[in-house]
Each structure stands twice: as C-alpha cells, then as structure tokens.
Design a protein around this motif. Structure first.
Motif, mmCIF file in Angstrom:
data_model
loop_
_atom_site.group_PDB
_atom_site.id
_atom_site.type_symbol
_atom_site.label_atom_id
_atom_site.label_comp_id
_atom_site.label_asym_id
_atom_site.label_seq_id
_atom_site.Cartn_x
_atom_site.Cartn_y
_atom_site.Cartn_z
ATOM 1 N N ALA A 155 0.844 -1.197 0.000
ATOM 2 C CA ALA A 155 0.000 0.000 0.000
ATOM 3 C C ALA A 155 0.878 1.245 0.000
ATOM 4 O O ALA A 155 2.059 1.202 0.357
ATOM 5 N N PHE A 156 0.270 2.357 -0.379
ATOM 6 C CA PHE A 156 1.004 3.627 -0.448
ATOM 7 C C PHE A 156 0.164 4.740 0.158
ATOM 8 O O PHE A 156 -1.027 4.870 -0.144
ATOM 9 N N ILE A 157 0.780 5.523 1.021
ATOM 10 C CA ILE A 157 0.148 6.718 1.585
ATOM 11 C C ILE A 157 0.994 7.920 1.188
ATOM 12 O O ILE A 157 2.189 7.969 1.482
ATOM 13 N N GLY A 158 0.393 8.860 0.499
ATOM 14 C CA GLY A 158 1.138 10.046 0.051
ATOM 15 C C GLY A 158 0.281 11.286 0.134
ATOM 16 O O GLY A 158 -0.762 11.324 0.788
ATOM 17 N N GLY A 159 0.735 12.321 -0.542
ATOM 18 C CA GLY A 159 0.009 13.589 -0.545
ATOM 19 C C GLY A 159 0.356 14.389 -1.785
ATOM 20 O O GLY A 159 1.428 14.208 -2.357
#
Length: 329
Positions: A172-176
C-alpha cells in the motif's frame, strides 16, 4: 527629486534594510534603475568587492521552514554555496504575497531562485523580468528554467523492488499532493507527487495494479492515521506500506500497533525524510534521507554556470538520496 549619491543608490538597489531613506527617493531610484535596465554588475559593490546578488522566492512558510529540517538544509546549502562563490541572497520574497510586489525589481539580480511549486503563470511573470531562474524541489519539465530535484521517483521504485525481493506483493502507499502556489495563495491545481506516480507505474509494470491500495491525503501524522485505518479495513490487506514522509509513517506505526499487528513481521513500513525521530521509533524506521543541502548547493552552481559561463540551455539536475535500511522491513 534632488540628486543622490552613488552610495545611496547602491544601498537602495541592494535593499539595505539598515539604510533610512524616504519612500519617494527609494521608488524614484528603482524607477530609473528599471528604465535603464541596470544589472548587478552596475550596483552590487560593497566593501570594495563586487558580488553577485540573487533573489529568492519561497513558497515555504516561515513556520514550515523553522520546523522542517528539509527546508532548513536547502536554505543552508544555498547560503553556504553562494558565499563560496562570492554571491549573496540579497532579497527574499515569501509567497503568498500581495499585489504590491514590484516584480520589475527582479531584473537587477543575477538570478532568481525558486523554492517550491509555483503556477506556470507566476513563473512566466518572473521570467519577464529575469531569465535566469533556478527552481528547487519541482519535478515538472520546463523549457526555460533550470530545475534541481530529488530522485524520489527512482528511489520509490527501488524501495518497491526491495520489498518485492523480500516477498511483498500487497504493498500500500500513503502520500500527498501539493497545491501549486500562485502569487496570492494556493491555487486549485494539484501537482502529483513523484512517489505516487512511481508507485502506480511500478505496480502496473509488475502486474500488481489490482493489488494496489493508495491513499492520497495530507502530510501530517493524523492524516496518515485516518488513511491507515482505511487501508486496514479494505479487502486489500497489505504486507507493506510505503509513506511519503516520516510524519505519515508515525501515524502508520500508531494504527498498526493499536490493531495488534507487528512491524515488520505482519506489515513492513518504509518512508521518506529521515527526520531525527526515525531511528528512535520501535522498531527503527527504514527511510530515505534526501541530500537536501546538496539541492541548495547545486542550485547555486547552476546560477554560476549560467551567469559566469556561457550556458544557454536550461537543464534539470537530479540529486541522489540515500536509503537508510533499519528494522521496519
């Protein structure tokens, strides 16, 4: 207006804040300088030595610069390298700003340094008055501006390669995202982060796109807490999570540990920034350390190359980062 001395003109054009002079005199000197298209070689003389003066436009707030070592190190690299080459950042404009900025003043500087992601309209306005523009921390392609940025796109793919080699496929990837900065405030235009782009591309190339699980949110810990809860509630349970920065990773740690999972046995975590607390998390965080001071140094070298040398074409320079492998993978 009565005649003024060369020393007065020099101190006005060099924006000497300790020099007291009437606003009428100051404005008149600037009007004449702009009309005559004065350059730094005409005015930037102090202590009997000629120095190239530069302007800095920053889309980073004072609070962000004071609290974030990433931007502190960029600024330090700029000032140190400028001093090494006899240059000086003589004027700093903090964005957003009001409509009273006299953009024509930028014409007297040897170059304009830009930190942050500006709208193309604002960059074009700057370019009208100064064609020597060096942009720091922007990943877009430009025809007329020099750009210095990190290797975060390439580094993201190398992190995913490493995780894949260790058996991870459900990543999974969490970014902004970043809003482009206009003159008077943030625009509604998003600049897609290079890490997010690299994640999607890598998952697609490796035939894992159906397993992709990304959350694009804010850059703070609480944003990542909410994003991690969504990821863990979804049907696509990850065995690894990559975050855009270490503050987000702290939020990931909190949720994983609250849910009773173990790092890295159940879920591996990798991040970017390498802030001071990273190595003191339990387990210690695997993270990418950007060479942010080098970004500033390289930007000044590009300025020197263009002003002192004969380079005409704009260039893009990528500064490599370092992956600090610790206990979280």
């Amino acid at each position: 207006m009565s005649r003024v001395s060369k020393a007065t003109v020099s101190r006005i054009l060099n924006e000497d804040t300790s020099f007291s002079v009437s606003e009428a005199t100051r404005n008149r000197v600037w009007q004449i300088a702009n009309k005559l298209q004065y350059k730094l070689s005409d005015v930037a003389v102090r202590d009997n030595s000629e120095k190239l003066h530069l302007a800095l436009l920053s889309a980073v707030s004072v609070e962000q610069e004071l609290s974030d070592s990433y931007f502190q190190q960029i600024k330090l690299g700029l000032t140190q390298q400028a001093s090494l080459w006899g240059m000086k950042i003589a004027n700093e404009i903090r964005l957003p700003t009001n409509d009273n900025v006299q953009w024509e003043r930028l014409s007297i500087y040897g170059a304009v340094l830009v930190v942050g992601v500006l709208t193309e309209d604002l960059l074009a306005k700057i370019y009208q008055y100064n064609q020597n523009i060096v942009i720091i921390d922007d990943y877009r392609d430009f025809e007329n501006y020099d750009v210095v940025h990190n290797d975060f796109g390439r580094r993201t793919k190398s992190i995913l390669d490493l995780l894949y080699q260790r058996g991870h496929q459900d990543i999974a990837f969490i970014g902004g995202n970043k809003k482009l900065m206009a003159q008077t405030g943030l625009s509604e235009i998003d600049a897609v982060d290079e890490r997010q782009k690299a994640y999607v591309e890598w998952m697609k190339i490796n035939n894992l796109l159906e397993r992709a699980n990304q959350q694009i949110t804010g850059w703070d810990t609480e944003d990542a807490v909410a994003a991690t809860k969504k990821i863990l509630l979804s049907d696509k349970q990850p065995t690894a999570i990559v975050t855009g920065n270490d503050l987000q990773a702290v939020g990931v740690y909190r949720v994983i540990q609250e849910k009773g999972y173990k790092i890295p046995e159940d879920i591996a975590v990798v991040s970017f920034d390498d802030i001071d607390m990273s190595q003191y998390l339990f387990p210690s965080l695997t993270t990418v350390r950007p060479n942010s001071r080098e970004l500033g140094k390289v930007a000044i070298n590009l300025v020197r190359d263009k002003i002192v040398g004969d380079r005409l074409a704009a260039v893009q320079v990528t500064v490599n980062s370092t992956l600090e492998i610790r206990e979280s993978i």
